[in-house]
Structures are given as structure tokens and as C-alpha cells.
Design a protein around this motif. Structure first.
Motif, PDB file in Angstrom:
ATOM      1  N   UNK A  59       0.838  -1.246   0.071  1.00  0.00           N
ATOM      2  CA  UNK A  59      -0.087   0.150  -0.254  1.00  0.00           C
ATOM      3  C   UNK A  59       0.859   1.282  -0.017  1.00  0.00           C
ATOM      4  N   UNK A  60       0.658   2.082  -0.831  1.00  0.00           N
ATOM      5  CA  UNK A  60       1.100   3.169  -0.958  1.00  0.00           C
ATOM      6  C   UNK A  60       0.387   4.381  -0.040  1.00  0.00           C
ATOM      7  N   UNK A  61       1.214   5.287   0.293  1.00  0.00           N
ATOM      8  CA  UNK A  61       0.496   6.424   0.984  1.00  0.00           C
ATOM      9  C   UNK A  61       0.058   7.278  -0.079  1.00  0.00           C
ATOM     10  N   UNK A  62      -0.980   8.034  -0.021  1.00  0.00           N
ATOM     11  CA  UNK A  62      -1.352   9.158  -0.846  1.00  0.00           C
ATOM     12  C   UNK A  62      -0.419  10.236  -1.082  1.00  0.00           C
TER      13      UNK A  62
END
Length: 164
Positions: free
Chosen positions: A147-150
Motif C-alpha cells: 500500500x502506498x500512502x497518498x
């Protein structure tokens, strides 16, 4: 001098004019000078005229004239003999080259068959090796995506300066 005498005298003068360049060049044109002598003799003596005319008619009559034409034609055709021989030899050389080319093509075809067999064997080995690698390969497992942070709005390059 009668009309026949003038004709023979004209022949003698014509032959003399034909012989003149050869004589002036230092040569001795025998045939034109012979015609000059015969023409002058026939101009002056009617017995010589009758002898020359009768001998000429006998030589050019029937078989002798035909033989002379045949011999003349043969002499003219013998000039083509070297050309005919050259064409004959060229034909033989072309036949030899054609046979040589056919033998070389047969030999080349035999070599191509051997080379084709070697290429097919190498290709089959390469295909078998690729198939073994594919069969021995472990299947890939799908990993869960991280998951990437926005992204933050400050990182936006399209954003401009804000003035308050």
C-alpha cells in the motif's frame, strides 16, 4: 580502224588508267598491263581479236563458266570458315560450362541436405532445452501489492504559489 577496234582500244586505255597508280607507286600490276597488251593487239590485228573472243567464249561457256562460279563461291565461303570454327568451339565450351554447372548444382544440393539436417538437429536441441527450462520453472506466486500512502498536495508539481 573499225568500230570493234575502237572498243578494244577503249579497253586498253581503261586498263592503262587502272594500272597507272600501281606503276607510279613503284609496283608492277601484271593483270592490268596484260589487259593493255591484249587490248592493243586486238585493236591492231583482227586475227588476234577473233582468237581472244573465241577463247573467251569457249572458257565461259557451259560447264567451265558454272565451275568458275562454283569455285568463286567456294573461295568466298572459305572466308567464313574461321567464324564457323569459332562458333563451333564456343558451342562446345558452352556445353562444357553447362555440364559443369549441373554437376556443381548437384554437389551443392547434397551439401545443403547435410547442412539442413545439422540445422534441424541443433534447432531440435534448442527447442528441447527451452521446453525443459519452462517445465522446470517454478510457477510465480502473486504477491500482495504494497500500500502506498497518498501523495501530499505539497508534492504536486502543477500547484502554483499561493498568495494571501
Amino acid at each position: 580502224m573499225d568500230r570493234d577496234g575502237l572498243t578494244w582500244f577503249g579497253l586498253a586505255i581503261t586498263a592503262a588508267l587502272v594500272a597507272m597508280p600501281g606503276v607510279l607507286a613503284g609496283g608492277l600490276p601484271l593483270f592490268p598491263l596484260f589487259i593493255v597488251c591484249v587490248g592493243l593487239a586486238c585493236t591492231l590485228h583482227s586475227g588476234s581479236r577473233r582468237l581472244v573472243v573465241s577463247t573467251t567464249l569457249r572458257l565461259l561457256s557451259r560447264g567451265a563458266f558454272r565451275t568458275a562460279i562454283i569455285v568463286l563461291g567456294a573461295v568466298m565461303l572459305i572466308q567464313l570458315l574461321p567464324l564457323e570454327l569459332a562458333l563451333f568451339m564456343a558451342g562446345d565450351v558452352l556445353a562444357y560450362v553447362e555440364v559443369l554447372a549441373a554437376v556443381r548444382l548437384i554437389a551443392a544440393n547434397a551439401r545443403v541436405q547435410v547442412i539442413r539436417g545439422m540445422i534441424e538437429a541443433k534447432t531440435d536441441q534448442w527447442r528441447a532445452a527451452v521446453r525443459r527450462r519452462i517445465a522446470n520453472r517454478t510457477p510465480r506466486v502473486a504477491r500482495p501489492s504494497a500500500r502506498r500512502r497518498p501523495p501530499s498536495p505539497d508534492d504536486d508539481p502543477a500547484a502554483g504559489w499561493a498568495f494571501a
